[in-house]
Design a protein around this motif. Sequence first.
Motif, PDB file in Angstrom:
ATOM      1  N   ALA A  70       0.813  -1.159  -0.015  1.00 12.48           N
ATOM      2  CA  ALA A  70      -0.077  -0.205  -0.114  1.00 12.48           C
ATOM      3  C   ALA A  70       0.819   1.239   0.244  1.00 12.48           C
ATOM      4  O   ALA A  70       0.531   2.227  -0.837  1.00 12.48           O
ATOM      5  CB  ALA A  70      -0.972   0.034   1.178  1.00 12.48           C
ATOM      6  N   VAL A  71       1.804   1.234   0.744  1.00 11.48           N
ATOM      7  CA  VAL A  71       2.680   2.530   0.868  1.00 11.48           C
ATOM      8  C   VAL A  71       3.597   2.494  -0.418  1.00 11.48           C
ATOM      9  O   VAL A  71       3.596   3.800  -1.094  1.00 11.48           O
ATOM     10  CB  VAL A  71       3.835   2.119   1.755  1.00 11.48           C
ATOM     11  N   VAL A  72       3.969   1.514  -1.197  1.00  6.15           N
ATOM     12  CA  VAL A  72       4.539   1.690  -2.557  1.00  6.15           C
ATOM     13  C   VAL A  72       3.470   2.133  -3.518  1.00  6.15           C
ATOM     14  O   VAL A  72       3.975   2.930  -4.601  1.00  6.15           O
ATOM     15  CB  VAL A  72       5.395   0.487  -3.085  1.00  6.15           C
ATOM     16  N   ALA A  73       2.192   1.630  -3.397  1.00  8.39           N
ATOM     17  CA  ALA A  73       1.279   2.193  -4.576  1.00  8.39           C
ATOM     18  C   ALA A  73       1.031   3.587  -4.160  1.00  8.39           C
ATOM     19  O   ALA A  73       0.902   4.158  -5.231  1.00  8.39           O
ATOM     20  CB  ALA A  73      -0.154   1.157  -4.167  1.00  8.39           C
ATOM     21  N   ARG A  74       0.978   3.977  -3.036  1.00  4.26           N
ATOM     22  CA  ARG A  74       0.655   5.288  -2.832  1.00  4.26           C
ATOM     23  C   ARG A  74       1.719   6.392  -3.350  1.00  4.26           C
ATOM     24  O   ARG A  74       1.555   7.408  -3.761  1.00  4.26           O
ATOM     25  CB  ARG A  74       0.569   5.438  -1.196  1.00  4.26           C
ATOM     26  N   HIS A  75       2.891   5.760  -3.185  1.00  6.07           N
ATOM     27  CA  HIS A  75       4.008   6.547  -3.940  1.00  6.07           C
ATOM     28  C   HIS A  75       4.270   6.398  -5.352  1.00  6.07           C
ATOM     29  O   HIS A  75       4.550   7.402  -5.976  1.00  6.07           O
ATOM     30  CB  HIS A  75       5.299   6.057  -3.169  1.00  6.07           C
ATOM     31  N   LEU A  76       3.513   5.309  -5.869  1.00  7.48           N
ATOM     32  CA  LEU A  76       3.463   5.332  -7.233  1.00  7.48           C
ATOM     33  C   LEU A  76       2.439   6.195  -7.976  1.00  7.48           C
ATOM     34  O   LEU A  76       2.682   6.503  -9.102  1.00  7.48           O
ATOM     35  CB  LEU A  76       3.266   3.791  -7.758  1.00  7.48           C
ATOM     36  N   ILE A  77       1.479   6.648  -7.200  1.00  6.42           N
ATOM     37  CA  ILE A  77       0.521   7.742  -7.555  1.00  6.42           C
ATOM     38  C   ILE A  77       1.390   9.110  -8.356  1.00  6.42           C
ATOM     39  O   ILE A  77       1.130   9.646  -9.156  1.00  6.42           O
ATOM     40  CB  ILE A  77      -0.411   8.219  -6.767  1.00  6.42           C
ATOM     41  N   SER A  78       2.527   9.528  -7.544  1.00  8.68           N
ATOM     42  CA  SER A  78       3.285  10.493  -7.847  1.00  8.68           C
ATOM     43  C   SER A  78       4.454  10.394  -8.922  1.00  8.68           C
ATOM     44  O   SER A  78       4.852  11.217  -9.674  1.00  8.68           O
ATOM     45  CB  SER A  78       3.669  11.223  -6.486  1.00  8.68           C
ATOM     46  N   HIS A  79       4.884   9.315  -8.868  1.00  4.01           N
ATOM     47  CA  HIS A  79       6.124   8.804  -9.642  1.00  4.01           C
ATOM     48  C   HIS A  79       5.833   7.268 -10.247  1.00  4.01           C
ATOM     49  O   HIS A  79       6.288   6.359  -9.597  1.00  4.01           O
ATOM     50  CB  HIS A  79       7.369   9.053  -9.004  1.00  4.01           C
ATOM     51  N   PRO A  80       5.118   6.980 -11.258  1.00  8.60           N
ATOM     52  CA  PRO A  80       4.773   5.741 -11.758  1.00  8.60           C
ATOM     53  C   PRO A  80       5.744   4.898 -12.016  1.00  8.60           C
ATOM     54  O   PRO A  80       5.426   3.608 -12.274  1.00  8.60           O
ATOM     55  CB  PRO A  80       3.679   5.853 -12.725  1.00  8.60           C
ATOM     56  N   LEU A  81       6.948   5.358 -12.566  1.00  5.11           N
ATOM     57  CA  LEU A  81       7.894   4.365 -12.848  1.00  5.11           C
ATOM     58  C   LEU A  81       9.069   4.013 -11.928  1.00  5.11           C
ATOM     59  O   LEU A  81       9.999   3.117 -12.030  1.00  5.11           O
ATOM     60  CB  LEU A  81       8.522   4.955 -14.121  1.00  5.11           C
ATOM     61  N   VAL A  82       8.821   4.568 -10.599  1.00  3.42           N
ATOM     62  CA  VAL A  82      10.028   4.342  -9.541  1.00  3.42           C
ATOM     63  C   VAL A  82       9.246   3.981  -8.486  1.00  3.42           C
ATOM     64  O   VAL A  82       8.636   4.421  -7.831  1.00  3.42           O
ATOM     65  CB  VAL A  82      10.712   5.459  -9.624  1.00  3.42           C
ATOM     66  N   PRO A  83       9.032   2.634  -8.235  1.00  2.00           N
ATOM     67  CA  PRO A  83       8.524   2.060  -6.958  1.00  2.00           C
ATOM     68  C   PRO A  83       9.343   2.052  -5.589  1.00  2.00           C
ATOM     69  O   PRO A  83      10.140   1.701  -5.415  1.00  2.00           O
ATOM     70  CB  PRO A  83       8.199   0.652  -7.195  1.00  2.00           C
ATOM     71  N   PRO A 107       6.672  -7.439  -8.998  1.00  2.00           N
ATOM     72  CA  PRO A 107       6.494  -6.743 -10.179  1.00  2.00           C
ATOM     73  C   PRO A 107       5.741  -5.731 -10.037  1.00  2.00           C
ATOM     74  O   PRO A 107       4.898  -5.474  -9.191  1.00  2.00           O
ATOM     75  CB  PRO A 107       6.125  -7.742 -11.181  1.00  2.00           C
ATOM     76  N   PRO A 108       5.844  -4.395 -11.007  1.00  2.00           N
ATOM     77  CA  PRO A 108       4.977  -3.353 -10.784  1.00  2.00           C
ATOM     78  C   PRO A 108       3.798  -3.361 -11.359  1.00  2.00           C
ATOM     79  O   PRO A 108       2.714  -2.371 -10.756  1.00  2.00           O
ATOM     80  CB  PRO A 108       5.711  -2.436 -11.559  1.00  2.00           C
ATOM     81  N   PHE A 109       3.313  -4.128 -12.089  1.00  2.00           N
ATOM     82  CA  PHE A 109       1.870  -4.051 -12.658  1.00  2.00           C
ATOM     83  C   PHE A 109       0.627  -4.306 -11.542  1.00  2.00           C
ATOM     84  O   PHE A 109      -0.186  -3.330 -11.330  1.00  2.00           O
ATOM     85  CB  PHE A 109       1.489  -5.351 -13.634  1.00  2.00           C
ATOM     86  N   PRO A 110       0.961  -5.179 -10.335  1.00  2.00           N
ATOM     87  CA  PRO A 110      -0.312  -5.029  -9.307  1.00  2.00           C
ATOM     88  C   PRO A 110      -0.103  -3.774  -8.595  1.00  2.00           C
ATOM     89  O   PRO A 110      -1.230  -3.528  -8.173  1.00  2.00           O
ATOM     90  CB  PRO A 110       0.155  -6.406  -8.500  1.00  2.00           C
ATOM     91  N   LEU A 111       1.166  -3.455  -8.470  1.00  2.00           N
ATOM     92  CA  LEU A 111       1.234  -2.120  -7.480  1.00  2.00           C
ATOM     93  C   LEU A 111       0.452  -0.828  -8.525  1.00  2.00           C
ATOM     94  O   LEU A 111       0.088  -0.052  -8.028  1.00  2.00           O
ATOM     95  CB  LEU A 111       2.542  -1.864  -7.161  1.00  2.00           C
ATOM     96  N   TRP A 112       0.755  -0.945  -9.922  1.00  2.00           N
ATOM     97  CA  TRP A 112       0.210   0.004 -10.633  1.00  2.00           C
ATOM     98  C   TRP A 112      -1.370  -0.030 -10.651  1.00  2.00           C
ATOM     99  O   TRP A 112      -2.090   1.146 -10.572  1.00  2.00           O
ATOM    100  CB  TRP A 112       0.647  -0.048 -11.922  1.00  2.00           C
ATOM    101  N   LEU A 113      -2.049  -1.149 -10.501  1.00  2.00           N
ATOM    102  CA  LEU A 113      -3.344  -1.173 -10.168  1.00  2.00           C
ATOM    103  C   LEU A 113      -3.821  -0.842  -8.934  1.00  2.00           C
ATOM    104  O   LEU A 113      -4.965   0.128  -8.947  1.00  2.00           O
ATOM    105  CB  LEU A 113      -3.804  -2.786 -10.458  1.00  2.00           C
ATOM    106  N   MET A 114      -3.001  -1.088  -7.897  1.00  2.00           N
ATOM    107  CA  MET A 114      -3.625  -0.494  -6.345  1.00  2.00           C
ATOM    108  C   MET A 114      -3.462   1.037  -6.432  1.00  2.00           C
ATOM    109  O   MET A 114      -3.932   1.670  -6.000  1.00  2.00           O
ATOM    110  CB  MET A 114      -2.564  -1.136  -5.528  1.00  2.00           C
ATOM    111  N   ALA A 115      -2.142   1.512  -7.197  1.00  2.00           N
ATOM    112  CA  ALA A 115      -1.982   3.011  -7.329  1.00  2.00           C
ATOM    113  C   ALA A 115      -3.150   3.788  -8.031  1.00  2.00           C
ATOM    114  O   ALA A 115      -3.795   4.499  -7.609  1.00  2.00           O
ATOM    115  CB  ALA A 115      -0.725   3.358  -8.083  1.00  2.00           C
ATOM    116  N   ALA A 116      -3.756   2.992  -9.045  1.00  2.00           N
ATOM    117  CA  ALA A 116      -4.891   3.618  -9.927  1.00  2.00           C
ATOM    118  C   ALA A 116      -6.136   3.507  -9.289  1.00  2.00           C
ATOM    119  O   ALA A 116      -6.835   4.585  -9.049  1.00  2.00           O
ATOM    120  CB  ALA A 116      -5.079   2.672 -11.291  1.00  2.00           C
TER     121      ALA A 116
END
Length: 183
Positions: A70-83, A107-116
């Motif tokens: 959840a923390v990494v996904a929250r950070h991906l909101i502001s910078h999607p390419l650097v988890p 891998p980043p895909f599930p984290l991107w889904l969580m960020a979205a």
Amino acid sequence: MEWLQGLAQDHKPVLDACAGMTAILLAAGAFRWRAHVRLAPWLAAASGTALALAMSMDDFLHPWDERYHAVVARHLISHPLVPTLYEETPLPMAPVWGSGHVWIHKPPFPLWLMAASLRLLGTCEFAVRLPSVLLLAACAFATARIGSRLLDERAGLIGAFLVAVNGNLLDLASGRKPTDHVD
């Protein structure tokens, strides 16, 4: 979305009972209308989704991986390419995946889904879990379609129902097992 989660948490026993009854009715409908190739798999997938949604209404993040994801996904909101696990590190840190600045554990895909989901629904626990619940429903639907093409509609529906109500998969989708959402 926080208000919905707060409302659900205040009435958790009622929500669980309603989800159980809804799952039973949807599963019964899927087997009743099993001849409808388009409708029955959706009903079977929805039966497990009702359970997973109720299980996802916990008002806290579970102890190990879910909190970090959840923390990494929250950070991906502001910078999607650097988890990143930490936005800024106060001291130089060892390059270890579990405690470093960049989070390369999964891998980043599930984290991107969580960020979205966090971006669309706000920062609440349910938004963290919703992509996993929807992917569980898609998995159950896909199982129904694969089973019906390989064997017959009945086998597909039984397979979809078993995937949809599998306790291990429900625990993964609701964040209760380690490595939860990514798996």
